[in-house]
Design a protein around this motif. Structure first.
Motif, PDB file in Angstrom:
ATOM      1  N   UNK A 235      -1.620 -54.813 -90.131  1.00 13.00           N
ATOM      2  CA  UNK A 235      -2.925 -54.322 -90.576  1.00 13.00           C
ATOM      3  C   UNK A 235      -2.855 -52.888 -91.095  1.00 13.00           C
ATOM      4  N   UNK A 236      -2.136 -52.029 -90.379  1.00 11.68           N
ATOM      5  CA  UNK A 236      -2.022 -50.632 -90.815  1.00 11.68           C
ATOM      6  C   UNK A 236      -1.240 -50.529 -92.117  1.00 11.68           C
ATOM      7  N   UNK A 237      -0.335 -51.481 -92.341  1.00 21.63           N
ATOM      8  CA  UNK A 237       0.515 -51.440 -93.530  1.00 21.63           C
ATOM      9  C   UNK A 237      -0.208 -51.874 -94.801  1.00 21.63           C
ATOM     10  N   UNK A 238      -1.319 -52.594 -94.667  1.00 19.51           N
ATOM     11  CA  UNK A 238      -2.087 -52.987 -95.850  1.00 19.51           C
ATOM     12  C   UNK A 238      -3.315 -52.106 -96.052  1.00 19.51           C
ATOM     13  N   UNK A 239      -3.588 -51.201 -95.112  1.00 19.01           N
ATOM     14  CA  UNK A 239      -4.817 -50.401 -95.165  1.00 19.01           C
ATOM     15  C   UNK A 239      -4.974 -49.611 -96.460  1.00 19.01           C
ATOM     16  N   UNK A 240      -3.914 -49.005 -97.012  1.00 21.25           N
ATOM     17  CA  UNK A 240      -4.112 -48.265 -98.272  1.00 21.25           C
ATOM     18  C   UNK A 240      -4.615 -49.146 -99.416  1.00 21.25           C
ATOM     19  N   UNK A 241      -4.110 -50.380 -99.502  1.00 24.17           N
ATOM     20  CA  UNK A 241      -4.580 -51.260-100.572  1.00 24.17           C
ATOM     21  C   UNK A 241      -6.009 -51.720-100.308  1.00 24.17           C
TER      22      UNK A 241
END
Length: 307
Positions: A235-241
């Protein structure tokens, strides 16, 4: 391996086809993601989403590493879209069979596969992952989905089909969304966010997505006989997108909400309200890796695993 159009199974899932046929979906995926249909991967703590393309490739690399298969292995891309991930994996040495419900996706994929000279490594066809009758039992080294399992009408049946076509020791990798149960939703969450989630599942054609509360998919995999099940929260890894989708859709979302047109602009609503929900922990994104047990070749006369 040549690209073929085999005899097609009956595909009654018009809601999925209709979703991908909307101008919003076609224009959005093409203009924003270059035709790719999945989130990008960012280092934890990253705020800004740019550049986009390297993030998309990093997510594909993450999936490739999760599969962890030697070159020459044959895999199924279950929901291949226009073939971007299939072609990327072919260039890394895998042999890929892709299926998708949307005929136009397959036509575009066939064109690009041929243009890139990958038709000996990638084959695509219109197909439905509930009915993999064209694939023999215990014939594939790997199966994967990239945000497509949520569109299933019957998730357990799909997993059963994946189990059937995998070789003993074969790998299944699923990159999908999860959400909290109704009982876990904080009382201060605005009603409009919850209503948006229901609309996105309905008009985004994600009936299985609606069922995937946290932990459910992991349990389904175990029920179907998979072993060594691993769940990794991204979840944290897709947050920027997700933040990028929020910024991109914010003004259009205000307009469509004012006129009550949310069901016609499901991606815009998902972008804005999805980011709000992600920040509150109402939903997330995870990778799932599972193995078919070594020595398990049981199938029934109907092609389904004996239970």
């Amino acid at each position: 391996m040549t690209t073929t159009q085999e005899e097609q199974p009956l595909i009654p899932y018009r809601s999925v086809q209709n979703y991908f046929a909307t101008w919003e979906s076609r224009a959005g995926y093409k203009l924003v993601l270059g035709g790719t249909r999945h989130y990008g991967y960012y280092k934890a703590g990253t705020r800004m989403p740019f550049p986009i393309n390297p993030a998309l490739r990093r997510m594909e690399d993450h999936l490739y590493n999760t599969l962890d298969l030697p070159k020459g292995s044959e895999v199924l891309d279950a929901g291949c879209g226009v073939g971007h991930v299939a072609m990327y994996f072919a260039r890394k040495g895998l042999r890929v069979r892709g299926i998708d419900l949307v005929e136009n996706h397959i036509l575009w994929a066939e064109r690009d596969i041929k243009a890139q000279g990958l038709d000996s490594q990638v084959s695509v066809r219109v197909g439905d992952y509930h009915h993999l009758d064209h694939i023999s039992d215990t014939s594939l080294d790997g199966v994967f989905t990239m945000e497509t399992f949520v569109h299933a009408n019957d998730g357990r049946k799909v997993l059963n089909e994946f189990f059937r076509v995998l070789k003993p020791g074969g790998t299944l990798a699923l990159y999908e969304y999860w959400h909290v149960s109704d009982q876990e939703i904080p009382s201060d969450v605005p009603k409009h966010i919850l209503e948006s989630a229901k609309r996105v599942n309905k008009y985004g054609a994600m009936p299985t997505g609606e069922l995937l509360t946290k932990g459910v998919l992991r349990n389904w995999l175990k029920e179907q006989g998979f072993v060594d099940v691993e769940e990794t929260d991204l979840s944290e890894n897709i947050a920027p997108m997700s933040f990028f989708f929020y910024l991109l859709g914010y003004i259009p979302f205000l307009i469509i909400s004012f006129f009550g047109l949310q069901q016609y602009f499901v991606n815009t609503e998902a972008g804005v309200q999805g980011y709000r929900g992600l920040k509150r922990g109402l939903w997330g994104y995870a990778s799932y890796k599972a193995k078919k047990p070594l020595g398990d070749t049981n199938t029934s006369d109907t092609g389904l695993r004996r239970r």
